[in-house]
Design an enzyme around this catalytic site. Structure first.
Site, PDB file in Angstrom:
ATOM      1  N   TRP A 150      -1.768  -4.384   4.341  1.00  0.00           N
ATOM      2  CA  TRP A 150      -2.756  -5.344   4.173  1.00  0.00           C
ATOM      3  C   TRP A 150      -4.017  -4.756   3.218  1.00  0.00           C
ATOM      4  O   TRP A 150      -4.997  -5.431   3.304  1.00  0.00           O
ATOM      5  CB  TRP A 150      -3.437  -5.543   5.771  1.00  0.00           C
ATOM      6  CG  TRP A 150      -2.291  -6.070   6.582  1.00  0.00           C
ATOM      7  CD1 TRP A 150      -2.139  -7.147   6.977  1.00  0.00           C
ATOM      8  CD2 TRP A 150      -1.704  -5.020   7.623  1.00  0.00           C
ATOM      9  NE1 TRP A 150      -1.456  -7.286   8.225  1.00  0.00           N
ATOM     10  CE2 TRP A 150      -0.785  -6.025   8.484  1.00  0.00           C
ATOM     11  CE3 TRP A 150      -1.284  -3.686   7.624  1.00  0.00           C
ATOM     12  CZ2 TRP A 150      -0.038  -5.594   9.354  1.00  0.00           C
ATOM     13  CZ3 TRP A 150      -0.442  -3.375   8.798  1.00  0.00           C
ATOM     14  CH2 TRP A 150       0.212  -4.280   9.515  1.00  0.00           C
ATOM     15  N   ASP A 151      -3.480  -4.057   2.380  1.00  0.00           N
ATOM     16  CA  ASP A 151      -4.464  -3.151   1.532  1.00  0.00           C
ATOM     17  C   ASP A 151      -5.842  -2.910   2.275  1.00  0.00           C
ATOM     18  O   ASP A 151      -6.828  -3.151   1.684  1.00  0.00           O
ATOM     19  CB  ASP A 151      -4.766  -4.241   0.439  1.00  0.00           C
ATOM     20  CG  ASP A 151      -5.522  -3.703  -0.818  1.00  0.00           C
ATOM     21  OD1 ASP A 151      -5.477  -2.389  -0.984  1.00  0.00           O
ATOM     22  OD2 ASP A 151      -6.008  -4.418  -1.437  1.00  0.00           O
ATOM     23  N   TYR A 152      -5.634  -2.251   3.370  1.00  0.00           N
ATOM     24  CA  TYR A 152      -6.531  -1.753   3.995  1.00  0.00           C
ATOM     25  C   TYR A 152      -7.151  -0.339   3.571  1.00  0.00           C
ATOM     26  O   TYR A 152      -7.569   0.491   4.484  1.00  0.00           O
ATOM     27  CB  TYR A 152      -6.473  -1.742   5.689  1.00  0.00           C
ATOM     28  CG  TYR A 152      -6.530  -2.949   6.261  1.00  0.00           C
ATOM     29  CD1 TYR A 152      -7.638  -4.057   5.806  1.00  0.00           C
ATOM     30  CD2 TYR A 152      -5.841  -3.444   7.447  1.00  0.00           C
ATOM     31  CE1 TYR A 152      -7.946  -5.430   6.737  1.00  0.00           C
ATOM     32  CE2 TYR A 152      -6.025  -4.581   8.098  1.00  0.00           C
ATOM     33  CZ  TYR A 152      -6.890  -5.444   7.747  1.00  0.00           C
ATOM     34  OH  TYR A 152      -6.935  -6.792   8.344  1.00  0.00           O
TER      35      TYR A 152
END
Length: 690
Positions: free
Chosen positions: A344-346
């Site tokens: 999630w590109d966290y």
């Protein structure tokens, strides 16, 4: 009708990019001065100073100054201003300008960089330019954004006081160099590697400009300058390595390299070998503990962000994790992962804050406090990485993709308040009129949404909430260490994303940077070359009006009592004065909460200073109530963290107003200083006159 338009403006939000033509050079009358009186360096600055990005390596962003306080902050005025005079072509400014700079103050000097890494020293009392050094960074090297968040200051302990570069300023550059100059003159340090420059591309292998860039200042602990770098997001699986390196701050020699794909090897790769490609990188700011000899590295994700099938076992533990490295040899002392197998590109954007955390009965434990994009706030023993407040592993949805295996659980920080992230429902789909509310509701029904950690999908869009730009980011948190109050701002916007099968991506000509047709774009549709899927990344908002589909506020600021772990207050951050549907400013000074980038600082005067929002305002907030006590309009977007200091018995507040292309705020090259008015203040430049 006017009332309706105002109402629409009040309840909506888009960002209108201004097109300032900014070509003004620095005032030629400001000749470099030679008078300097540098202050000491070390983990804890003098009360009057701000010697590291977060004021100190502990990153508390807390100043003991109280000359400006609740009783007199209403009288705060701009007292001097400065322009760097180094804006590139308008096309670059419009699409890539995002300075994000916080200056340092040491002695009576300010030190800063502009977005193209020009190093500048100013007189802290007057803003008079003392020197500048231009490392000649080409705009070809700008990745997604032209950013230099700041510089580092270091004093060589065993050098004579009058030696050149005894006191030095060090920065990392967009073209991947480490540069050291004399803090008194701006002359490159001859004793630092090659005439003051270290080539950070050594050992990195093949690359093209734009892939590897340093956007954050190195963190110097025990004489070692620890530096990470950004690797351009979303491009390809075999992107450049995310290796973290430590360099002798006196000589520029490589002390060690932590390359997770070459365990036990800490030097330059030999022969035709290179640092391991595709590994997680760390682009944000590190914090450091001089006594423990540790540097705390918030890690990003592996290449690529939205598919994990290519990831190797050795890199999985470090992706989206806080890693404590021993600065003497680069070895890993501990790891705490905030997202397992992140798709999630966290990545961790926030700098950890080092504090003595209260654990009851008057006892404290040395801790690192880490906010995240997911809204979780972790408190860890910074000696061991063990959580000091409860963390639970909770079940999360499985991936619908046949070639994807996600973690069955994710960690949730249950012992600390979280930033707002209530689950979305169809009735939450929002709009300024019934029609665009209906449009958003249809989008909601057509998308996959299973709550937080909804897995990426290819058959239809998926909603990401909080978004990859949600929660807390590089602006990080501030801590009043006298009262144990944590303050942080956050974003509250959902994303509407979808994976794209490779054959469809090929039909659309989606290729990575370095291939004809490729670009440095990391938003919209990005290729994820080498993986089975490209990805479309979009804010969830009405494509016609530009209005978000999630309810306001779209950003906020909150204070948490670390003694009780309770929220003291939580308020929207930002007004609607520049926001409205169709990109039309409403001019309404009503607090609606806008997206924001940049962070807060706290003073002993009971104040929080922050800009960050898209309304171009800098404000002072009462730390006890959340009430805005003072505000002023900046000459450009305020997407930077301010800082405060004392010079000649007077407290100043300084912010870089440089704007931000991603936030669609007006660009600029301004340094603005505020103080309580006094006789003899210099004449204000035109851009600060009402």
């Amino acid at each position: 009708m006017i009332h309706l338009l105002r109402l629409v403006g009040l309840l909506s939000l888009t960002w209108l990019p201004f097109s300032y033509a900014q070509t003004t050079a620095a005032d030629p009358s400001l000749e470099p001065a030679t008078t300097v009186s540098p202050g000491p360096t070390g983990a804890e600055p003098e009360p009057a100073d701000w010697t590291a990005y977060g004021r100190n390596n502990a990153a508390t962003r807390y100043s003991p100054l109280e000359m400006i306080n609740r009783d007199n902050v209403a009288d705060l005025k701009p007292v001097w201003g400065y322009r760097t005079g180094n804006l590139p072509d308008q096309s670059v400014v419009d699409k890539k300008w995002a300075p994000e700079t916080t200056p340092l103050k040491v002695g009576d000097n300010l030190y800063l960089c502009d977005a193209l890494n020009v190093l500048i020293s100013l007189d802290a009392s007057t803003g008079r330019e003392r020197w500048r050094y231009d490392p000649k960074v080409s705009t070809d090297h700008i990745p997604y954004s032209a950013t230099c968040r700041g510089v580092s200051y270091y004093e060589v302990p065993d050098a004579p006081d009058d030696a050149a570069c005894k006191r030095r300023v060090i920065e990392g550059t967009l073209d991947a160099e480490l540069v050291a100059v004399d803090a008194d003159t701006g002359v490159p340090c001859a004793d630092f590697s090659h005439a003051g420059h270290v080539d950070l591309m050594e050992g990195m292998g093949d690359s093209v400009p734009g892939y590897v860039a340093v956007t954050s200042p190195p963190t110097i602990v025990r004489g070692i300058a620890v530096v990470g770098h950004q690797v351009l997001d979303g491009q390809k699986e075999d992107a450049s390595s995310g290796v973290i390196r430590g360099y002798d701050a006196a000589t520029g020699e490589l002390a060690w390299a932590w390359d997770m794909g070459r365990p036990g090897e800490t030097g330059l790769p030999e022969g035709g070998d290179v640092y391991t490609r595709g590994t997680p990188n760390a682009w944000t700011i590190f914090s450091g503990d001089e006594d423990l000899g540790l540097v705390y590295v918030p890690m990003g994700n592996s290449s690529v962000d939205y598919w994990s099938g290519n990831r190797r076992e050795f890199e999985k533990p470090y992706s989206t994790a806080l890693v404590a490295l021993d600065v003497t040899n680069g070895s890993v002392r501990w790891v705490f992962q905030t997202v397992h197998n992140d798709v999630w590109d966290y990545d961790l954007g926030s700098q950890g804050s080092l504090i003595d955390f209260p654990v009851g009965d008057g006892r404290t434990v040395p801790a690192v406090v880490l906010p995240t994009k997911m809204g979780d706030i972790y408190v860890l023993d910074r000696r061991t990485g063990e959580p000091l407040t409860p963390v639970e592993e909770r079940p999360v949805p499985a991936s619908p993709l046949p070639d994807e295996t996600l973690s069955e659980t994710q960690p949730f920080s249950t012992g600390m308040p979280s930033m707002p992230r209530e689950p979305l429902t169809e009735s939450d789909a929002w709009g300024v009129t019934p029609l665009d509310q209906l449009w958003c509701r249809i989008q909601f029904k057509r998308a996959n949404y299973e709550g937080m950690y909804t897995p990426p999908s290819v058959d239809r869009p998926f909603l990401q909430w909080p978004s990859y730009n949600g929660g807390n980011d590089w602006g990080s948190a501030a801590v009043n260490t006298d009262r144990n109050i944590l303050v942080l701002n956050y974003n509250h916007i959902a994303m509407h994303d979808q994976l794209i099968p490779r054959d469809k991506a090929d039909e659309r000509g989606m290729v990575p940077l370095g291939v004809p047709g490729g670009s440095t774009s990391s938003g919209g549709s990005v290729p994820q070359s080498g993986s089975p899927y490209a990805v479309s990344i979009q804010a969830w908002r009405n494509s016609l009006t530009g209005v978000p589909c999630s309810r306001p506020p779209f950003g906020g600021i909150m204070a948490i009592d670390l003694n009780t772990r309770e929220v003291l207050w939580n308020e929207p951050l930002g007004t609607a004065r520049r926001n409205g549907p169709f990109g039309i400013s409403s001019h309404l000074p009503v607090k609606v909460g806008t997206p924001n980038n940049g962070g807060p600082v706290i003073t002993a005067g009971g104040l929080i200073f922050i800009a960050a929002a898209t309304d171009n305002l800098i404000r002072a907030i009462d730390i006890d109530t959340g009430e805005v006590l003072w505000e002023d309009v900046l000459p450009a977007g305020g997407q930077a963290t301010p800082m405060t200091y004392e010079a000649n018995g007077r407290q100043y507040l300084v912010i870089i107003a440089g704007g931000h292309h991603f936030m669609e705020t007006p660009p600029g090259d301004y340094v603005v200083a505020y103080s309580l008015p006094a006789k003899g203040d210099p004449k204000l430049p035109e851009f600060l006159k009402d």
